[in-house]
Design a protein around this motif. Structure first.
Motif, short mmCIF file in Angstrom:
data_model
loop_
_atom_site.label_atom_id
_atom_site.label_comp_id
_atom_site.label_asym_id
_atom_site.label_seq_id
_atom_site.Cartn_x
_atom_site.Cartn_y
_atom_site.Cartn_z
N HIS A 185 0.84 -1.19 0.00
CA HIS A 185 0.00 0.00 0.00
C HIS A 185 0.87 1.23 0.00
O HIS A 185 2.04 1.17 0.42
CB HIS A 185 -0.94 -0.01 1.21
CG HIS A 185 -1.92 -1.15 1.17
ND1 HIS A 185 -1.63 -2.38 1.72
CD2 HIS A 185 -3.14 -1.25 0.60
CE1 HIS A 185 -2.66 -3.20 1.49
NE2 HIS A 185 -3.58 -2.54 0.82
N GLN A 230 -8.43 6.15 1.27
CA GLN A 230 -9.68 5.78 0.61
C GLN A 230 -10.66 5.11 1.55
O GLN A 230 -10.27 4.48 2.53
CB GLN A 230 -9.39 4.87 -0.60
CG GLN A 230 -8.73 3.56 -0.23
CD GLN A 230 -8.28 2.76 -1.46
OE1 GLN A 230 -8.12 3.29 -2.55
NE2 GLN A 230 -8.09 1.47 -1.28
N ARG A 266 -12.85 2.12 1.77
CA ARG A 266 -12.84 0.84 1.08
C ARG A 266 -14.23 0.20 1.04
O ARG A 266 -15.12 0.60 1.77
CB ARG A 266 -11.88 -0.11 1.83
CG ARG A 266 -10.43 0.33 1.90
CD ARG A 266 -9.74 -0.35 3.08
NE ARG A 266 -10.05 -1.76 3.15
CZ ARG A 266 -9.31 -2.71 2.58
NH1 ARG A 266 -8.21 -2.40 1.95
NH2 ARG A 266 -9.67 -3.98 2.68
N GLY A 312 -3.81 0.24 -2.74
CA GLY A 312 -2.86 -0.88 -2.91
C GLY A 312 -3.59 -2.18 -2.73
O GLY A 312 -4.82 -2.22 -2.72
N GLY A 313 -2.86 -3.28 -2.61
CA GLY A 313 -3.50 -4.58 -2.43
C GLY A 313 -2.50 -5.72 -2.49
O GLY A 313 -1.29 -5.50 -2.37
N GLU A 328 -2.01 -2.55 -8.85
CA GLU A 328 -3.14 -2.30 -7.96
C GLU A 328 -3.59 -0.84 -8.04
O GLU A 328 -4.79 -0.54 -8.01
CB GLU A 328 -2.77 -2.63 -6.50
CG GLU A 328 -2.78 -4.11 -6.17
CD GLU A 328 -4.20 -4.68 -6.09
OE1 GLU A 328 -5.15 -3.94 -5.82
OE2 GLU A 328 -4.34 -5.90 -6.34
N GLU A 376 -7.25 0.82 -8.79
CA GLU A 376 -7.96 1.59 -7.76
C GLU A 376 -8.00 3.09 -8.03
O GLU A 376 -8.91 3.78 -7.58
CB GLU A 376 -7.32 1.34 -6.39
CG GLU A 376 -7.48 -0.11 -5.95
CD GLU A 376 -7.05 -0.37 -4.53
OE1 GLU A 376 -7.25 -1.50 -4.07
OE2 GLU A 376 -6.50 0.54 -3.86
MN MN Z 1 -6.90 -2.41 -2.08
#
Ligand code: MN
Ligand code: AMP
Length: 222
Positions: free
Chosen positions: A22, A46, A48, A57-58, A74, A78
């Motif tokens: 992230h 953000q 979510r 991120g992720g 990611e 996003e």
């Molecule tokens: Mn994410």
């Protein structure tokens, strides 16, 4: 290093671990709220899909991509912008709290990698525009981008109230740590804000009890 923290290399050596990356994107700004309260910095977070605040991120797959390339992938989903992230933007890596383990793979530990990237104000505004228009995750995994208020209003609102919301994983800690490390908020100011956040937290618990009691009444009527 603080407990639970590990270097990027140590983290990557754990092949059985899952990895998530992230990033905190931010810039300086001269703009003011109500024409008098300095906003100082724009920090992007953000809301979510799960109702929690977090950084964009992720999950990444270190066997197929570098951490940074995975994070960029990611971010494209996003934020709708292909932002290059480099190893120099890496801030820290640590084991996620046990509660973030998914039930589908309870045995594999999750390592979260955190990056920080300073940008120009116009670039940040462009990210915000793209996130709400071209990003494929908009309205799906991402309900909306939010800016972190760093100021404190006369009524005590601002940073304290923001910090009292619910965050995913260690995102609140990543935010507080970055504010201090990058000198975006003075330690004394953050200390005061957190003291107030704890008071807000108590009030929130009482508030929730009232809302809870309301649903209890309604349930009994059906
Ligand atoms: Mn994410
Ligand atoms: P995501 O795909 O963005 O949900 O990220 C994967 C996992 O990383 C989440 O389910 C969280 O458990 C964890 N995580 C740790 N730190 C953060 C953060 N700052 N923002 C979002 N997710 C985080």
């Amino acid at each position: 290093m603080a407990s639970g923290q590990l270097s990027r290399a140590e983290a990557l050596a754990c092949s059985g671990c899952r990895h998530a990356c992230h990033v905190m994107l931010y810039c300086d700004t001269k703009s003011q709220l109500f024409g008098r309260l300095p906003i100082r910095h724009i920090i992007l977070m953000q809301m979510r899909f799960d109702g929690l605040l977090g950084f964009p991120g992720g999950f990444v797959k270190p066997l197929e991509e570098t951490l940074e390339a995975g994070l960029s992938r990611e971010l494209l989903e996003e934020l709708g912008v292909a932002l290059p992230i480099s190893v120099e933007d890496h801030a820290d890596s640590c084991y996620a709290p046990a509660s973030s383990h998914s039930s589908s793979s309870p045995s594999s530990r999750l390592i979260t990698h955190f990056y920080v990237k300073k940008m120009e104000e116009e670039q940040i505004r462009e990210v915000e525009r793209a996130a709400a228009s071209t990003a494929t995750d908009h309205g799906q995994e991402v309900l909306g981008m939010v800016r972190v208020p760093l100021y404190t209003t006369k009524g005590g609102g601002g940073l304290a109230a923001f910090l009292s919301h619910s965050f995913i994983g260690n995102a609140r800690l990543q935010l507080a740590d970055s504010l201090l490390r990058l000198n975006l908020v003075a330690p004394e100011e953050l200390h005061k804000a957190l003291t107030h956040s704890l008071k807000i937290h108590t009030h929130t618990a009482e508030d929730l009890q009232v809302a809870f009691a309301l649903t209890e009444e309604k349930r009994k009527r059906f």
